[in-house]
Write a protein that holds these residues in place. Structure first.
Motif, PDB file in Angstrom:
ATOM      1  N   GLU A 104       1.146  -0.635   0.428  1.00 54.24           N
ATOM      2  CA  GLU A 104       0.283   0.027   0.128  1.00 54.24           C
ATOM      3  C   GLU A 104       1.151   1.435  -0.296  1.00 54.24           C
ATOM      4  O   GLU A 104       0.777   1.895  -0.441  1.00 54.24           O
ATOM      5  CB  GLU A 104      -0.708  -0.377   1.673  1.00 54.24           C
ATOM      6  N   ASP A 105       2.119   1.227   0.816  1.00 54.54           N
ATOM      7  CA  ASP A 105       3.175   2.240   0.719  1.00 54.54           C
ATOM      8  C   ASP A 105       3.441   2.937  -0.257  1.00 54.54           C
ATOM      9  O   ASP A 105       3.757   3.598  -1.147  1.00 54.54           O
ATOM     10  CB  ASP A 105       3.883   1.899   1.555  1.00 54.54           C
ATOM     11  N   ALA A 106       3.423   1.041  -1.214  1.00 52.08           N
ATOM     12  CA  ALA A 106       4.225   1.203  -2.710  1.00 52.08           C
ATOM     13  C   ALA A 106       3.410   2.284  -4.001  1.00 52.08           C
ATOM     14  O   ALA A 106       3.932   3.114  -4.005  1.00 52.08           O
ATOM     15  CB  ALA A 106       4.884  -0.163  -3.170  1.00 52.08           C
ATOM     16  N   LEU A 107       1.911   1.679  -3.640  1.00 48.20           N
ATOM     17  CA  LEU A 107       1.217   2.446  -4.532  1.00 48.20           C
ATOM     18  C   LEU A 107       0.883   4.295  -4.185  1.00 48.20           C
ATOM     19  O   LEU A 107       1.546   4.338  -5.264  1.00 48.20           O
ATOM     20  CB  LEU A 107       0.107   1.505  -4.047  1.00 48.20           C
ATOM     21  N   ASP A 108       0.843   4.358  -2.527  1.00 48.37           N
ATOM     22  CA  ASP A 108       0.727   5.690  -2.531  1.00 48.37           C
ATOM     23  C   ASP A 108       2.162   6.737  -3.228  1.00 48.37           C
ATOM     24  O   ASP A 108       2.247   7.654  -3.502  1.00 48.37           O
ATOM     25  CB  ASP A 108       0.745   5.919  -1.357  1.00 48.37           C
ATOM     26  N   ARG A 109       3.577   5.714  -2.928  1.00 47.42           N
ATOM     27  CA  ARG A 109       4.628   6.859  -3.965  1.00 47.42           C
ATOM     28  C   ARG A 109       4.358   6.909  -5.183  1.00 47.42           C
ATOM     29  O   ARG A 109       5.148   7.986  -5.562  1.00 47.42           O
ATOM     30  CB  ARG A 109       5.773   5.487  -2.673  1.00 47.42           C
ATOM     31  N   ILE A 110       4.052   5.626  -5.895  1.00 46.26           N
ATOM     32  CA  ILE A 110       3.792   5.692  -7.077  1.00 46.26           C
ATOM     33  C   ILE A 110       2.400   6.921  -7.639  1.00 46.26           C
ATOM     34  O   ILE A 110       3.262   8.032  -8.179  1.00 46.26           O
ATOM     35  CB  ILE A 110       3.928   3.946  -7.637  1.00 46.26           C
TER      36      ILE A 110
ATOM     37  N   ARG B 281      -9.923   3.471  -5.229  1.00 48.58           N
ATOM     38  CA  ARG B 281      -9.748   2.461  -3.864  1.00 48.58           C
ATOM     39  C   ARG B 281      -8.582   3.569  -2.875  1.00 48.58           C
ATOM     40  O   ARG B 281      -9.126   3.514  -1.603  1.00 48.58           O
ATOM     41  CB  ARG B 281      -8.378   1.701  -4.031  1.00 48.58           C
ATOM     42  N   ARG B 282      -8.540   5.324  -2.838  1.00 50.39           N
ATOM     43  CA  ARG B 282      -8.203   6.124  -2.102  1.00 50.39           C
ATOM     44  C   ARG B 282      -9.246   7.002  -1.794  1.00 50.39           C
ATOM     45  O   ARG B 282      -9.133   8.780  -2.126  1.00 50.39           O
ATOM     46  CB  ARG B 282      -7.087   6.520  -2.608  1.00 50.39           C
TER      47      ARG B 282
ATOM     48  N   VAL C 186       8.153  -8.745 -18.327  1.00 53.02           N
ATOM     49  CA  VAL C 186       7.387  -9.531 -17.353  1.00 53.02           C
ATOM     50  C   VAL C 186       6.704  -9.199 -16.212  1.00 53.02           C
ATOM     51  O   VAL C 186       5.275  -9.660 -16.186  1.00 53.02           O
ATOM     52  CB  VAL C 186       8.865 -10.378 -16.681  1.00 53.02           C
ATOM     53  N   LEU C 187       6.448  -7.657 -15.919  1.00 56.54           N
ATOM     54  CA  LEU C 187       5.615  -7.415 -15.540  1.00 56.54           C
ATOM     55  C   LEU C 187       5.371  -6.984 -16.260  1.00 56.54           C
ATOM     56  O   LEU C 187       3.597  -6.879 -15.994  1.00 56.54           O
ATOM     57  CB  LEU C 187       6.375  -5.593 -14.691  1.00 56.54           C
ATOM     58  N   GLU C 188       4.874  -6.118 -17.580  1.00 60.12           N
ATOM     59  CA  GLU C 188       4.292  -6.266 -18.931  1.00 60.12           C
ATOM     60  C   GLU C 188       2.829  -7.707 -19.328  1.00 60.12           C
ATOM     61  O   GLU C 188       1.928  -7.291 -18.958  1.00 60.12           O
ATOM     62  CB  GLU C 188       4.191  -5.818 -19.815  1.00 60.12           C
ATOM     63  N   THR C 189       3.924  -7.955 -18.681  1.00 60.51           N
ATOM     64  CA  THR C 189       2.607 -10.143 -19.100  1.00 60.51           C
ATOM     65  C   THR C 189       1.719  -9.951 -17.707  1.00 60.51           C
ATOM     66  O   THR C 189       0.847 -10.365 -18.273  1.00 60.51           O
ATOM     67  CB  THR C 189       4.197 -11.228 -19.095  1.00 60.51           C
ATOM     68  N   PHE C 190       2.348  -9.896 -16.524  1.00 62.93           N
ATOM     69  CA  PHE C 190       1.216  -9.743 -15.890  1.00 62.93           C
ATOM     70  C   PHE C 190       0.613  -8.899 -15.541  1.00 62.93           C
ATOM     71  O   PHE C 190      -1.167  -8.830 -15.204  1.00 62.93           O
ATOM     72  CB  PHE C 190       1.403 -10.186 -14.833  1.00 62.93           C
ATOM     73  N   ALA C 191       1.244  -8.086 -15.416  1.00 63.05           N
ATOM     74  CA  ALA C 191      -0.071  -6.028 -15.811  1.00 63.05           C
ATOM     75  C   ALA C 191      -1.244  -6.669 -16.642  1.00 63.05           C
ATOM     76  O   ALA C 191      -2.645  -6.591 -16.191  1.00 63.05           O
ATOM     77  CB  ALA C 191       0.329  -5.149 -16.109  1.00 63.05           C
ATOM     78  N   GLU C 192      -0.848  -7.682 -18.124  1.00 61.99           N
ATOM     79  CA  GLU C 192      -1.578  -7.577 -18.969  1.00 61.99           C
ATOM     80  C   GLU C 192      -3.034  -8.260 -18.615  1.00 61.99           C
ATOM     81  O   GLU C 192      -4.509  -8.172 -19.580  1.00 61.99           O
ATOM     82  CB  GLU C 192      -0.764  -7.565 -20.474  1.00 61.99           C
ATOM     83  N   SER C 193      -1.641  -9.380 -18.202  1.00 55.90           N
ATOM     84  CA  SER C 193      -3.094 -11.130 -17.570  1.00 55.90           C
ATOM     85  C   SER C 193      -4.270 -10.482 -16.681  1.00 55.90           C
ATOM     86  O   SER C 193      -5.529 -10.936 -16.661  1.00 55.90           O
ATOM     87  CB  SER C 193      -2.390 -11.539 -16.476  1.00 55.90           C
ATOM     88  N   TYR C 194      -3.519  -9.278 -15.897  1.00 58.34           N
ATOM     89  CA  TYR C 194      -5.267  -8.836 -14.611  1.00 58.34           C
ATOM     90  C   TYR C 194      -5.352  -8.277 -15.630  1.00 58.34           C
ATOM     91  O   TYR C 194      -6.940  -8.163 -15.168  1.00 58.34           O
ATOM     92  CB  TYR C 194      -4.176  -8.050 -13.461  1.00 58.34           C
TER      93      TYR C 194
ATOM     94  N   ASN D 291       0.647  -4.428 -11.511  1.00 60.60           N
ATOM     95  CA  ASN D 291       1.031  -5.873 -10.615  1.00 60.60           C
ATOM     96  C   ASN D 291       0.390  -5.195  -8.881  1.00 60.60           C
ATOM     97  O   ASN D 291       0.061  -6.551  -8.078  1.00 60.60           O
ATOM     98  CB  ASN D 291       2.366  -6.215 -10.593  1.00 60.60           C
ATOM     99  N   LEU D 292       0.927  -4.197  -8.039  1.00 56.24           N
ATOM    100  CA  LEU D 292       0.812  -3.914  -7.162  1.00 56.24           C
ATOM    101  C   LEU D 292      -1.155  -4.022  -6.170  1.00 56.24           C
ATOM    102  O   LEU D 292      -1.033  -5.077  -5.283  1.00 56.24           O
ATOM    103  CB  LEU D 292       1.529  -2.982  -6.365  1.00 56.24           C
ATOM    104  N   LEU D 293      -1.698  -3.436  -7.744  1.00 57.89           N
ATOM    105  CA  LEU D 293      -2.847  -3.677  -7.543  1.00 57.89           C
ATOM    106  C   LEU D 293      -3.953  -4.567  -7.684  1.00 57.89           C
ATOM    107  O   LEU D 293      -4.839  -5.364  -6.869  1.00 57.89           O
ATOM    108  CB  LEU D 293      -3.647  -2.696  -8.381  1.00 57.89           C
ATOM    109  N   ALA D 294      -3.262  -5.750  -8.494  1.00 55.24           N
ATOM    110  CA  ALA D 294      -3.264  -6.858  -8.197  1.00 55.24           C
ATOM    111  C   ALA D 294      -3.220  -7.923  -7.256  1.00 55.24           C
ATOM    112  O   ALA D 294      -3.959  -8.981  -6.535  1.00 55.24           O
ATOM    113  CB  ALA D 294      -2.763  -7.674  -9.544  1.00 55.24           C
TER     114      ALA D 294
END
Length: 676
Positions: A320-326, A364-365, A578-586, A669-672
């Motif tokens: 959650e902190d990482a999401l807020d940071r981004i 979410r926020r 690899v991040l794009e693969t799993f972001a698109e999958s989500y 990916n953090l959201l997922a």
């Protein structure tokens, strides 16, 4: 009689066997000394050539470890054969021969002795190999070899279906390891790479439905003396075995290891020989497997036998902190009024494109200041995008999507493939133009590859869902059907790497395309292929890390080099693909953990995301440096690139470099991970 003809048979043999594999151990004329490996269907798959071998700096003849006797024991783990071994004393063996009068070696006792234990695990296709030797002299050695497996020796020879050395090689058919197919010298030679370059400790070769794999403990201190440096088990991989110039494949472990890149591939260490001292121990711990399937099955088998995927390293921040940071980075330093989101790396580095994570994050926020501020910026982007649109109606918009799909179909060949068009629609960068002019083409116009077919297939299936036009669905399925016989992911980084080199991006795209085809048709063949392709990302993924360099779940983009001779993608990691693969999958609602429960894909996503957070830039930590965008170092030093993540990571130095990539994919990916 033994199948292996390069051993001097002493007339005695013993056997370990279960329903999965058989091991026949044979006695040489000088002592017990080699083992033959058979599959469940009695195929002779290869030979464990010796029980250890030492080559001194000043002695021409390799000295083998052999035993006069053995002990057979049973335990809950399985059945074992233990051999008390000692190094052959060459001078004693020359006694009484014509060589005795003119060859004189200074040793009249074994240089080393120790124990070799072979354990056939109960009800499993696994032979455990435990070697432990003790030196009795001060020695300079060119090598000490432990498990040394020659796959195909005196059976199917150099023929293979495929071979995988994770992070280093993925070969098919008659391709050579350390070949110049995807590299130019000197990077082509990778027979004994720096251990950090190996994604995880397995080597595998398959032939006609059976795979042989050798795995080891990469953290084991194979040898160390006093306060000298540690040597780990150095993997050696040659397919075919060009080291011995023999018609088979080599999977081996030895010391010394390659401490630096300049020390790689020294199968016979001469410039810097290994020092051994009295009472110094040299040890190996490995497993040999023989299983049905291909080399990728040996990879997944190792993961299963290891207890599953490793637990990811602790995240740099809470999710959650990482999401807020981004989100804060996008709201502040990545925002340029009137221009949109971006960074100052490029002349036109900002755009009106809305970050993919923004909508879900704002929901979410809801009610917070950061959500309100980010929503204002998203609204401005949407307004700017709407202003640039023609304001056409919904029916015309559908028609425009259909025209887009039909335009895509116009590029499709009659056999279903989409051809490579390097000077036309595939022209993204001029890398392959330069390579073609100055060295040789990385791909030929009209050729095709997995990624060139499945990426348009994904687009066609999405357009079919939006328009309902069956022609788009049919075109997508023809492209995917064309790729069904393919077994190695290729083509994903066509803009800067050889078209047919092994590629992670292509694996991810192919997995998504086949799963969408399964959803569209219900056909099992597409589901099976989707599982195969998503598992194909595993050989590109670091599932171990050395003690001094965090790299767990770092990924290789491909096993090749950019433009034949620039960035070395066996040495360097890239995380965005690899991040794009799993972001698109989500985004598409694809949950690989449900589709393929044999692999913990939820843990895998956490692993690659935790790794990506490790890559996020902090200008106070000087571990990042640009390469072809040197002017960006000033932006870095001002903190304007903070919380972007690096383009590359060097597995040997542990440093980061390249461009600074905005962290949208990390946030998705953090959201997922945190959903629900």
């Amino acid at each position: 009689m033994p199948e292996f003809t390069q051993g001097s048979y002493g007339g005695e043999s013993i056997r370990l066997a279960n329903e999965h594999m058989r091991i026949d151990v044979h006695k040489r004329l000088t002592g017990w000394g080699w083992a033959e490996v058979f599959s469940a269907d009695e195929r002779f798959m290869g030979v464990l050539e010796h029980f250890g071998e030492v080559l001194l700096r000043d002695q021409e003849i390799p000295i083998r470890m052999e035993s006069e006797s053995y002990e057979r024991t049973q335990s809950e783990e399985g059945e074992s054969l233990t051999f008390k071994v000692k190094a052959l004393v060459v001078q004693q063996k020359l006694k009484g021969t014509s060589f005795d009068t003119w060859i004189r070696y200074p040793f009249d006792a074994p240089l080393m002795d120790g124990e070799v234990k072979l354990t056939l695990v109960r009800d499993q296709p696994v032979l455990k190999l435990a070697y432990s030797f003790v030196s009795h002299y001060n020695l300079f050695v060119r090598y000490v070899r432990g498990p040394w497996v020659k796959v195909g020796a005196d059976s199917f020879g150099a023929k293979k279906t495929d071979a995988i050395f994770p992070g280093v090689e993925w070969l098919e058919g008659e391709e050579w390891s350390s070949g110049t197919d995807w590299f130019k010298d000197p990077w082509a030679l990778r027979v004994a790479p720096h251990p950090n370059k190996v994604a995880f400790p397995v080597m595998a070769v398959s032939h006609e439905g059976t795979a042989v794999g050798l795995s080891w403990d990469p953290a084991l201190h194979a040898t160390r003396w006093f306060n000298y440096r540690v040597h780990v088990q150095q993997p050696v991989f040659a397919s075919p075995n060009f080291i011995d110039r023999r018609n088979h494949h080599l999977l081996g472990l030895m010391v010394p290891d390659a401490q630096t890149e300049h020390a790689e591939n020294q199968i016979y260490a001469a410039a810097e020989p290994l020092e051994l001292h009295p009472k110094q121990v040299v040890a190996w711990n490995a497993e040999l497997v023989v299983i049905p399937g291909r080399s990728l099955d040996a990879v997944t088998d190792w993961i299963t036998r290891s207890g599953g995927l490793p637990v990811p390293a602790a995240a740099r921040w809470t999710y959650e902190d990482a999401l807020d940071r981004i989100a804060q980075a996008y709201d502040e330093r990545y925002w340029q009024q009137g221009q949109g989101f971006g960074t100052p790396q490029f002349e036109k580095g900002h755009s009106h494109r809305v970050p993919r994570f923004a909508e879900a994050y704002i929901e979410r926020r809801k009610g917070t200041a950061i959500a309100a501020s980010l929503q204002e910026k998203v609204d401005q982007c949407n307004a700017m995008n709407a202003a640039s649109d023609t304001g056409i109606g919904e029916s015309t918009a559908v028609e425009r999507l259909l025209q887009k799909g039909l335009e895509l179909l116009s590029h499709q060949r009659e056999d279903g493939a989409f051809p490579f068009d390097p000077d036309g629609r595939h022209y993204m960068k001029d890398d392959f133009v330069v390579a073609r002019a100055f060295l040789e083409p990385m791909g030929h116009a009209g050729d095709t590859a997995l990624d060139l077919c499945v990426v348009p297939a994904i687009e066609l299936l999405r357009l079919w869902q939006a328009t309902g036009d069956e022609r788009l669905k049919e075109g997508a399925l023809r492209a995917i059907d064309y790729c069904l016989p393919m077994t190695r992911p290729e083509g994903g980084d066509f803009w800067e790497t050889p078209l047919h080199s092994p590629n992670l991006f292509a694996a991810g795209h192919a997995a998504i395309a086949n799963w969408l085809a399964h959803l569209a048709t219900g056909e099992q063949v597409y589901k099976d292929k989707a599982v195969y392709w998503i598992r194909s990302v595993l050989p590109f993924t670091h599932l171990w890390q050395p003690a001094d360099k965090p790299m767990l779940y770092n990924t290789k983009p491909c096993f090749c080099s950019s433009d034949w001779y620039f960035a070395n993608w066996v040495r360097d990691h890239v995380q965005w693909e690899v991040l794009e693969t799993f972001a698109e999958s989500y985004r598409l609602g694809i949950d690989w953990a449900v589709i393929d429960p044999a692999i913990d894909w939820t843990r895998y996503r956490e692993g690659i995301t935790n790794a990506a957070m490790r890559w996020m830039i902090d200008h106070r930590d000087a571990t990042w440096m640009p390469h072809n965008l040197q002017h960006t170092k000033a932006y870095y030093e001002q903190g304007l690139l903070d919380d972007c993540f690096a383009d590359t990571h060097n597995s040997v130095t542990g440093l980061y470099g390249g461009m600074a990539i905005m962290p949208d994919a990390i946030a998705v990916n953090l959201l997922a991970i945190t959903e629900g």
